[in-house]
Design an enzyme around this catalytic site. Sequence first.
Site, PDB file in Angstrom:
ATOM      1  N   ARG A 154      -7.403  -1.303  54.845  1.00  0.00           N
ATOM      2  CA  ARG A 154      -7.314  -1.685  56.252  1.00  0.00           C
ATOM      3  C   ARG A 154      -6.823  -3.132  56.289  1.00  0.00           C
ATOM      4  NH1 ARG A 154     -12.555   0.792  55.790  1.00  0.00           N
ATOM      5  NH2 ARG A 154     -12.718   2.745  56.957  1.00  0.00           N
ATOM      6  N   LYS A 178     -15.831  -1.434  56.668  1.00  0.00           N
ATOM      7  CA  LYS A 178     -16.578  -1.437  57.919  1.00  0.00           C
ATOM      8  C   LYS A 178     -18.076  -1.487  57.640  1.00  0.00           C
ATOM      9  CE  LYS A 178     -13.240   1.008  60.842  1.00  0.00           C
ATOM     10  NZ  LYS A 178     -13.018   2.185  61.716  1.00  0.00           N
ATOM     11  N   HIS A 249      -1.737  -0.194  59.205  1.00  0.00           N
ATOM     12  CA  HIS A 249      -2.457   1.065  59.010  1.00  0.00           C
ATOM     13  C   HIS A 249      -1.518   2.191  58.579  1.00  0.00           C
ATOM     14  CE1 HIS A 249      -6.709   1.668  59.496  1.00  0.00           C
ATOM     15  NE2 HIS A 249      -6.528   2.894  59.916  1.00  0.00           N
ATOM     16  N   ARG A 252      -1.695   2.541  54.965  1.00  0.00           N
ATOM     17  CA  ARG A 252      -2.949   3.194  54.566  1.00  0.00           C
ATOM     18  C   ARG A 252      -2.834   4.709  54.741  1.00  0.00           C
ATOM     19  NH1 ARG A 252      -8.669   2.509  54.253  1.00  0.00           N
ATOM     20  NH2 ARG A 252      -9.882   3.784  55.702  1.00  0.00           N
ATOM     21  N   HIS A 275     -14.154   6.120  53.862  1.00  0.00           N
ATOM     22  CA  HIS A 275     -14.588   6.916  55.003  1.00  0.00           C
ATOM     23  C   HIS A 275     -16.037   7.348  54.792  1.00  0.00           C
ATOM     24  CE1 HIS A 275     -10.229   8.256  56.161  1.00  0.00           C
ATOM     25  NE2 HIS A 275     -10.546   7.072  56.647  1.00  0.00           N
ATOM     26  N   TYR A 284      -5.957  14.356  56.948  1.00  0.00           N
ATOM     27  CA  TYR A 284      -4.779  14.346  56.088  1.00  0.00           C
ATOM     28  C   TYR A 284      -4.427  15.739  55.587  1.00  0.00           C
ATOM     29  CZ  TYR A 284      -5.321   9.364  56.412  1.00  0.00           C
ATOM     30  OH  TYR A 284      -5.421   8.099  56.907  1.00  0.00           O
TER      31      TYR A 284
END
Length: 303
Positions: A154, A178, A249, A252, A275, A284
Site C-alpha cells: 500500500r 493497517k 494501488h 498492488r 488482508h 482476484y
Amino acid sequence: MKWSSLITDFEHFLRLERGLSDNTINNYNYDIKRLISYLNDNYNHIVSPIDISQGTIQQFIYTISKDLSARTQARIISGLRNFFDYLVFENYRETNPVDQIESPRLGLKLPDTLSIEDIDQIIAAIDLNYQFRGVNLGHRNKAIIESLYSCGLRVSELTHLKISDLFFQEGFIKVTGKGNKERFVPIGKSTQKLIKIWLDIRKQIDVASEAKDILFLNYKGNQLTRAMIFTIIKKLVEKVGLKKTVSPHTFRHSFATHLLENGADLRAIQMMLGHESITTTEIYTHIDKSQLNKVINTFHPRK
C-alpha cells in the site's frame, strides 16, 4: 454535546480501541463533516448529534446521491453508521439513526491492473539521471515503483518503510500495515539492488531527525508524502502515453493478479497483501476468471 467534542472522542476510540490507520480515521472525519456542512446549510438551528433523526440523515443521503457514485454513498453511510454506533455504545443515544438506511447496491468492482508490458514500459520511462537540487531522484523513483509492484505494498506502507525493516540477507522486508499489524513480505534480488543504490545516494542527503530511519525521502531529507508518490506515478504514466488510470494501488493489484495468474496460492497472496480476511483476497479470483473467459471467447472454436 457538540459535534466537535464527540468527533474528537470518536477519533480516540478508532485510534486506540480499534487500531485504525490515520487514513481511515480521516475518511470517517470527512464523512461526518460532510453531514455537518449539510446541516449548517439547510437548518436555521443547530442540529445536535444526540437529537438528529433518521429522516434528516435520509434527506442528507438523498441530497448527496445526485452528485456521488453509489460506492461513495455506501462509504459515507458506513462511516456515519460507525459514528452513531459509537454514540450508542457510549450511551449518548439510545438508537442509531442510520441503522434503517440501506446502502445502494454495488456491483462487483474489479481492481484496475497493469500488464507486465505496461509495468516494464513505466519503469523504462524513468530517467535515472534525473536530479533535483543536486540529489539524484531517478534511482529513488525506480526503487519506489519496483517496491510497490514486487512487494504489493500500500502507498502508506511504502512511505513508512524503514531502513531497519529491510532484512535483505533473509530476503524479506517487514511491513507495517493497517491497524499497525506487521507482516514479512519477500523481496527479490533485483529490487534489493535498486534499494541499495538508493541507500548510497541517500547518504548524500541531510536527513531530518524524525526521518533518520525512513527509507524513501525527498531532496530535503523528509519523509515522502502519499501525494508525492501519486505525482511520480502520474508523470510516468503521462510520459509513456498509457491510457489507463494508474495509482500506487494499481501496482498492488497487479502484483496480486500476476501471482494468481501464474499459479500462486491464494492463501500466500493473502499473507503477502496483509488482508485480514481471505474473502478480500478472493476478488482476484474474479479477475483470473475474467481472463479465462477472454481466452475462451478469443480462441475456442465454438465460442
